[in-house]
Design an enzyme around this catalytic site. Structure first.
Site, mmCIF file in Angstrom:
data_model
loop_
_atom_site.group_PDB
_atom_site.id
_atom_site.type_symbol
_atom_site.label_atom_id
_atom_site.label_comp_id
_atom_site.label_asym_id
_atom_site.label_seq_id
_atom_site.Cartn_x
_atom_site.Cartn_y
_atom_site.Cartn_z
ATOM 1 N N SER A 122 0.856 -1.187 0.000
ATOM 2 C CA SER A 122 0.000 0.000 0.000
ATOM 3 C C SER A 122 0.891 1.236 0.000
ATOM 4 O O SER A 122 1.995 1.226 0.554
ATOM 5 C CB SER A 122 -0.896 0.018 1.238
ATOM 6 O OG SER A 122 -1.568 1.263 1.364
ATOM 7 N N TYR A 182 -2.092 -0.176 10.316
ATOM 8 C CA TYR A 182 -2.129 -0.527 8.895
ATOM 9 C C TYR A 182 -0.855 -0.063 8.201
ATOM 10 O O TYR A 182 -0.240 -0.806 7.422
ATOM 11 C CB TYR A 182 -3.360 0.097 8.247
ATOM 12 C CG TYR A 182 -3.560 -0.284 6.798
ATOM 13 C CD1 TYR A 182 -4.153 -1.499 6.461
ATOM 14 C CD2 TYR A 182 -3.147 0.561 5.768
ATOM 15 C CE1 TYR A 182 -4.332 -1.863 5.132
ATOM 16 C CE2 TYR A 182 -3.319 0.202 4.439
ATOM 17 C CZ TYR A 182 -3.918 -1.008 4.125
ATOM 18 O OH TYR A 182 -4.094 -1.359 2.810
#
Length: 272
Positions: free
Chosen positions: A139, A152
């Site tokens: 990501s 995250y």
């Protein structure tokens, strides 16, 4: 097409019952591969098996034993694995002191799920001498680490570092024909990113667009498969990433892009 994705080869997709993972599965099936989909149990996993005729295996990627059982099932049913798409991930939200209690599960799934998958499938793939491909889903949040979801960010930063080390190791092994790639989606409208929305925001790509980009770059040989979206182009991504690295080289405060004393400087850099 990458030689590991040739017709008749075997591919495993974790997190393959929805979103980007499901679209990867569709492309692989259309290309004539034998595909195993690993995901948590539920209606979505059953529907994928029925619709696409793939091998669906209930798997918890956070558990190494579950991934070993997946490997055994796939090899018995389909044969040796040529391609691994380690894509399973969650994003329930997090805060720095873990008031929600999400940190352990986020790290277990997003980071260790990918590490475990590569540890379980990678050695036999590398030892086979046959062309192989490992694609790990990262990501942009693991690169620029914006404030707001630290668990995250940490998990995806770990995926980046692990996949870089994996590719370095694979390319140095004598007789190894396996490659690793880091897939870095932008804003993609999937169940992971929906956050209660039922319609795709204008700025988001569809999973189909993201996977189009992925497969194009796999064929082109890119390691860092950095996806744009409808809001952010490649040039903007590059500047954001360079600015984040510059926090270290320029001795700025961490996350200076969001620091009030550096906001004007960042905007000037972005538009220069």
């Amino acid at each position: 097409m990458h030689p590991a994705l040739a017709q008749g080869k075997v591919a495993v997709v974790t997190g393959g019952a929805s979103g980007i993972g499901l679209e990867i599965v569709r492309r692989l099936v259309a290309a004539g591969l034998k595909v195993a989909v690993a995901d948590r149990t539920g209606v979505a996993l059953e529907l994928v098996a029925q619709e696409l005729g793939v091998l669906a295996v209930e798997t918890d990627v956070a558990e190494r034993a579950s991934l070993k059982a997946l490997k055994d099932r796939v090899e018995q049913a389909l044969g040796p694995v040529s391609a691994l798409f380690a894509n399973a991930g969650i994003q329930p939200g997090s805060s720095i002191f873990d008031s929600e209690g999400h940190w352990d599960r986020i790290i277990a799934v997003n980071l260790m799920g990918i590490v475990h998958a590569c540890h379980v499938f990678g050695p036999d793939m590398a030892a086979s001498g046959q062309p192989g491909l490992i694609v790990n889903t990262g990501s942009k949040q693991g690169i620029t680490t914006p404030p707001g979801d630290p668990a995250y960010n940490l998990s995806k930063a770990g995926v980046k570092a692990f996949t870089e080390a994996l590719q370095h190791e694979l390319r140095g092994r004598e007789g190894c024909a396996v490659e690793a790639r880091l897939f870095i989606p932008g804003f993609v409208f999937t169940p992971l990113a929906a956050r209660g929305r039922s319609e795709k925001p204008a700025g988001a790509w569809t999973p189909e667009q993201a996977v189009d980009f992925l497969f194009d770059k796999l064929e082109g040989g890119d390691f860092y498969i950095l996806c744009p979206d409808n809001d952010v182009d490649r040039a903007t991504d590059e500047k954001r990433i360079a600015w984040a690295a510059g926090d270290i080289t320029q001795n700025r405060p961490p996350l200076s892009r969001w620091h009030p004393d550096y906001e004007a400087a960042f905007q000037a850099w972005l538009t220069a």
